[in-house]
Write a protein that holds these residues in place. Structure first.
Motif, PDB file in Angstrom:
ATOM      1  N   LEU A 160       0.836  -1.212   0.000  1.00 21.36           N
ATOM      2  CA  LEU A 160       0.000   0.000   0.000  1.00 21.36           C
ATOM      3  C   LEU A 160       0.866   1.255   0.000  1.00 21.36           C
ATOM      4  O   LEU A 160       0.496   2.285  -0.551  1.00 21.36           O
ATOM      5  N   ILE A 161       2.047   1.159   0.621  1.00 19.01           N
ATOM      6  CA  ILE A 161       3.036   2.234   0.592  1.00 19.01           C
ATOM      7  C   ILE A 161       4.170   1.773  -0.316  1.00 19.01           C
ATOM      8  O   ILE A 161       4.808   0.750  -0.043  1.00 19.01           O
ATOM      9  N   HIS A 162       4.430   2.466  -1.391  1.00 19.17           N
ATOM     10  CA  HIS A 162       5.421   2.022  -2.368  1.00 19.17           C
ATOM     11  C   HIS A 162       6.845   2.447  -2.023  1.00 19.17           C
ATOM     12  O   HIS A 162       7.804   1.827  -2.488  1.00 19.17           O
ATOM     13  N   SER A 163       6.989   3.477  -1.228  1.00 17.17           N
ATOM     14  CA  SER A 163       8.321   3.919  -0.823  1.00 17.17           C
ATOM     15  C   SER A 163       8.937   2.901   0.139  1.00 17.17           C
ATOM     16  O   SER A 163       8.302   2.500   1.123  1.00 17.17           O
ATOM     17  N   ASP A 164      10.178   2.474  -0.133  1.00 15.61           N
ATOM     18  CA  ASP A 164      10.859   1.529   0.747  1.00 15.61           C
ATOM     19  C   ASP A 164      10.999   2.091   2.157  1.00 15.61           C
ATOM     20  O   ASP A 164      10.743   1.394   3.147  1.00 15.61           O
ATOM     21  N   VAL A 165      11.408   3.353   2.242  1.00 13.87           N
ATOM     22  CA  VAL A 165      11.577   4.001   3.552  1.00 13.87           C
ATOM     23  C   VAL A 165      10.230   4.120   4.253  1.00 13.87           C
ATOM     24  O   VAL A 165      10.117   3.848   5.456  1.00 13.87           O
ATOM     25  N   GLY A 166       9.205   4.505   3.511  1.00  7.79           N
ATOM     26  CA  GLY A 166       7.873   4.639   4.091  1.00  7.79           C
ATOM     27  C   GLY A 166       7.344   3.325   4.636  1.00  7.79           C
ATOM     28  O   GLY A 166       6.743   3.287   5.716  1.00  7.79           O
ATOM     29  N   ARG A 167       7.564   2.233   3.889  1.00  9.51           N
ATOM     30  CA  ARG A 167       7.117   0.912   4.350  1.00  9.51           C
ATOM     31  C   ARG A 167       7.809   0.518   5.640  1.00  9.51           C
ATOM     32  O   ARG A 167       7.177   0.043   6.580  1.00  9.51           O
ATOM     33  N   ILE A 168       9.134   0.696   5.661  1.00 10.84           N
ATOM     34  CA  ILE A 168       9.904   0.323   6.851  1.00 10.84           C
ATOM     35  C   ILE A 168       9.463   1.138   8.054  1.00 10.84           C
ATOM     36  O   ILE A 168       9.270   0.605   9.161  1.00 10.84           O
ATOM     37  N   LEU A 169       9.282   2.440   7.872  1.00  7.55           N
ATOM     38  CA  LEU A 169       8.847   3.300   8.973  1.00  7.55           C
ATOM     39  C   LEU A 169       7.461   2.888   9.472  1.00  7.55           C
ATOM     40  O   LEU A 169       7.199   2.888  10.687  1.00  7.55           O
ATOM     41  N   PHE A 170       6.578   2.539   8.545  1.00  5.41           N
ATOM     42  CA  PHE A 170       5.224   2.107   8.915  1.00  5.41           C
ATOM     43  C   PHE A 170       5.277   0.812   9.719  1.00  5.41           C
ATOM     44  O   PHE A 170       4.613   0.679  10.762  1.00  5.41           O
ATOM     45  N   ILE A 171       6.083  -0.139   9.260  1.00  6.86           N
ATOM     46  CA  ILE A 171       6.220  -1.415   9.965  1.00  6.86           C
ATOM     47  C   ILE A 171       6.813  -1.202  11.352  1.00  6.86           C
ATOM     48  O   ILE A 171       6.316  -1.741  12.345  1.00  6.86           O
ATOM     49  N   VAL A 172       7.878  -0.403  11.424  1.00  7.68           N
ATOM     50  CA  VAL A 172       8.526  -0.134  12.720  1.00  7.68           C
ATOM     51  C   VAL A 172       7.559   0.555  13.677  1.00  7.68           C
ATOM     52  O   VAL A 172       7.508   0.231  14.872  1.00  7.68           O
ATOM     53  N   ALA A 173       6.767   1.493  13.169  1.00  7.44           N
ATOM     54  CA  ALA A 173       5.811   2.221  14.016  1.00  7.44           C
ATOM     55  C   ALA A 173       4.792   1.262  14.628  1.00  7.44           C
ATOM     56  O   ALA A 173       4.507   1.331  15.838  1.00  7.44           O
ATOM     57  N   LEU A 174       4.254   0.344  13.826  1.00  9.53           N
ATOM     58  CA  LEU A 174       3.267  -0.600  14.359  1.00  9.53           C
ATOM     59  C   LEU A 174       3.912  -1.626  15.297  1.00  9.53           C
ATOM     60  O   LEU A 174       3.276  -2.098  16.236  1.00  9.53           O
ATOM     61  N   ILE A 175       5.161  -1.968  15.043  1.00 10.59           N
ATOM     62  CA  ILE A 175       5.879  -2.858  15.962  1.00 10.59           C
ATOM     63  C   ILE A 175       6.020  -2.193  17.330  1.00 10.59           C
ATOM     64  O   ILE A 175       5.779  -2.821  18.374  1.00 10.59           O
ATOM     65  N   ILE A 176       6.393  -0.914  17.343  1.00 13.26           N
ATOM     66  CA  ILE A 176       6.541  -0.188  18.610  1.00 13.26           C
ATOM     67  C   ILE A 176       5.193  -0.072  19.331  1.00 13.26           C
ATOM     68  O   ILE A 176       5.108  -0.265  20.550  1.00 13.26           O
ATOM     69  N   VAL A 177       4.145   0.234  18.567  1.00 11.02           N
ATOM     70  CA  VAL A 177       2.796   0.311  19.149  1.00 11.02           C
ATOM     71  C   VAL A 177       2.411  -1.031  19.761  1.00 11.02           C
ATOM     72  O   VAL A 177       1.873  -1.090  20.877  1.00 11.02           O
ATOM     73  N   GLY A 178       2.702  -2.120  19.047  1.00  8.60           N
ATOM     74  CA  GLY A 178       2.391  -3.453  19.555  1.00  8.60           C
ATOM     75  C   GLY A 178       3.136  -3.774  20.841  1.00  8.60           C
ATOM     76  O   GLY A 178       2.569  -4.337  21.785  1.00  8.60           O
ATOM     77  N   MET A 179       4.398  -3.407  20.900  1.00 10.27           N
ATOM     78  CA  MET A 179       5.212  -3.658  22.099  1.00 10.27           C
ATOM     79  C   MET A 179       4.679  -2.875  23.300  1.00 10.27           C
ATOM     80  O   MET A 179       4.540  -3.426  24.405  1.00 10.27           O
ATOM     81  N   LEU A 180       4.401  -1.595  23.094  1.00  8.93           N
ATOM     82  CA  LEU A 180       3.895  -0.760  24.187  1.00  8.93           C
ATOM     83  C   LEU A 180       2.527  -1.250  24.668  1.00  8.93           C
ATOM     84  O   LEU A 180       2.250  -1.287  25.875  1.00  8.93           O
ATOM     85  N   ALA A 181       1.682  -1.636  23.714  1.00  6.23           N
ATOM     86  CA  ALA A 181       0.350  -2.135  24.078  1.00  6.23           C
ATOM     87  C   ALA A 181       0.458  -3.406  24.903  1.00  6.23           C
ATOM     88  O   ALA A 181      -0.250  -3.577  25.912  1.00  6.23           O
ATOM     89  N   ALA A 182       1.353  -4.322  24.493  1.00  6.75           N
ATOM     90  CA  ALA A 182       1.516  -5.579  25.224  1.00  6.75           C
ATOM     91  C   ALA A 182       2.015  -5.344  26.643  1.00  6.75           C
ATOM     92  O   ALA A 182       1.605  -6.026  27.584  1.00  6.75           O
ATOM     93  N   LEU A 183       2.902  -4.365  26.807  1.00 11.23           N
ATOM     94  CA  LEU A 183       3.468  -4.087  28.132  1.00 11.23           C
ATOM     95  C   LEU A 183       2.487  -3.382  29.057  1.00 11.23           C
ATOM     96  O   LEU A 183       2.440  -3.667  30.256  1.00 11.23           O
ATOM     97  N   PHE A 184       1.709  -2.450  28.517  1.00  8.16           N
ATOM     98  CA  PHE A 184       0.844  -1.637  29.374  1.00  8.16           C
ATOM     99  C   PHE A 184      -0.592  -2.153  29.453  1.00  8.16           C
ATOM    100  O   PHE A 184      -1.232  -2.058  30.504  1.00  8.16           O
ATOM    101  N   LEU A 185      -1.112  -2.711  28.370  1.00 13.24           N
ATOM    102  CA  LEU A 185      -2.477  -3.252  28.394  1.00 13.24           C
ATOM    103  C   LEU A 185      -2.503  -4.729  28.770  1.00 13.24           C
ATOM    104  O   LEU A 185      -3.539  -5.256  29.167  1.00 13.24           O
ATOM    105  N   GLN A 186      -1.381  -5.390  28.593  1.00 15.92           N
ATOM    106  CA  GLN A 186      -1.187  -6.789  28.959  1.00 15.92           C
ATOM    107  C   GLN A 186      -2.222  -7.727  28.334  1.00 15.92           C
ATOM    108  O   GLN A 186      -2.165  -7.968  27.131  1.00 15.92           O
ATOM    109  N   THR A 187      -3.171  -8.238  29.090  1.00 15.40           N
ATOM    110  CA  THR A 187      -4.060  -9.306  28.616  1.00 15.40           C
ATOM    111  C   THR A 187      -4.720  -9.010  27.265  1.00 15.40           C
ATOM    112  O   THR A 187      -4.576  -9.808  26.332  1.00 15.40           O
ATOM    113  N   PRO A 188      -5.454  -7.917  27.100  1.00 15.51           N
ATOM    114  CA  PRO A 188      -6.112  -7.700  25.804  1.00 15.51           C
ATOM    115  C   PRO A 188      -5.126  -7.559  24.655  1.00 15.51           C
ATOM    116  O   PRO A 188      -5.376  -8.045  23.549  1.00 15.51           O
TER     117      PRO A 188
END
Length: 267
Positions: free
Chosen positions: A157-185
């Motif tokens: 959906l994002i054709h820029s290589d840099v844009g794709r990587i940044l998008f993936i990294v951003a969601l990875i960070i969001v996932g990590m923070l959510a797992a640590l602070f929201l835990q169960t859900p």
């Protein structure tokens, strides 16, 4: 006695999953053939080779378990997260530094062995540093979600290589923070998304729609080709349905256990 039996069962399952996963990757590394349509599980005659069958079965089994029982088998989930993240990063770095040629089977096996050793270390660390393992579960969920979103269009959906990587990294960070602070859900949602992604990548080893090439293409891996089609869109939709169903099943199992937290207190 019940606790000992439960621990033994989890260790047995963990060992079985690990052996199945390693068999799949080892076979795939030695035998895989890249085809004109981007598939990685076809022989030179167009037939499904043993590596594709083993890899497909392994991903289907692991994906199904993580999708529907990830939180219930959270120790297995955490180990697999550590193994996949660390081993995957090491293997990716090896291929980026110096990708082996087609005739260099020995180098491919050495790369795999080194990545597997680091993966085991990563899985072990995740078991001892449980918060780190939980964060890695969230990271894989974020990665799978990013990949699913990007897969909506040929080439991403994002054709820029840099844009794709940044998008993936951003969601990875969001996932990590959510797992640590929201835990169960967050653990439930992450394991279901990650598990559903692995499940349908495994199914695609047999269906060969091209869905399995999403991660390779979005990480800018040389030779990877990802093209959408009605079949690919069907896989995308089925992955979403399976992830949502997995979330519902896991929350139902948690409610059935009356609020019991199998990973203990993370605070």
């Amino acid at each position: 006695m019940a606790q000992i039996q439960k621990k033994s069962a989890q260790q047995t399952l963990l060992t079985a999953l690990f052996m199945l996963f390693m068999s799949a990757v080892a076979a795939d590394t030695v035998e895989q053939v890249t085809t004109s349509d981007g598939g990685l599980a076809l022989s030179s005659h167009g037939g499904l080779v043993a590596s594709g069958i083993i890899a497909g079965i392994a991903l289907i089994v692991i994906g199904f378990i993580c999708n529907y029982f990830g939180y219930k088998l959270v120790k297995v989930l955490v180990f697999l997260a550590g193994f996949c993240v660390v081993g995957g990063l090491v293997l990716y770095a090896e291929y980026k530094i110096r990708a082996p040629r087609e005739d260099e089977k020995g180098r491919q096996i050495w790369y795999l062995a080194i990545a597997a050793v680091f993966g085991l270390i990563g899985g072990g660390i995740s078991m001892f540093l449980f918060k780190v393992g939980v964060a890695l579960v969230g990271a894989l969920g974020g990665f799978a979600l990013a990949t699913w979103i990007l897969s909506m269009k040929s080439g991403g959906l994002i054709h820029s290589d840099v844009g794709r990587i940044l998008f993936i990294v951003a969601l990875i960070i969001v996932g990590m923070l959510a797992a640590l602070f929201l835990q169960t859900p967050a653990i439930v949602v992450s394991s279901s998304i990650w598990g559903s992604y692995a499940l349908f990548v495994g199914i695609d080893c047999f269906a060969r729609t091209g869905f399995q090439n999403t991660a390779l293409d979005f990480l800018n891996t040389p030779g990877a080709v990802y093209e959408t089609s009605p079949k690919v869109y069907a896989m995308i939709a089925c992955m979403a349905v399976s992830a949502l169903l997995g979330i519902l099943v896991q929350f139902w199992l948690i409610r059935k256990r009356k609020g019991h937290h199998p990973y203990g207190n993370l605070a």
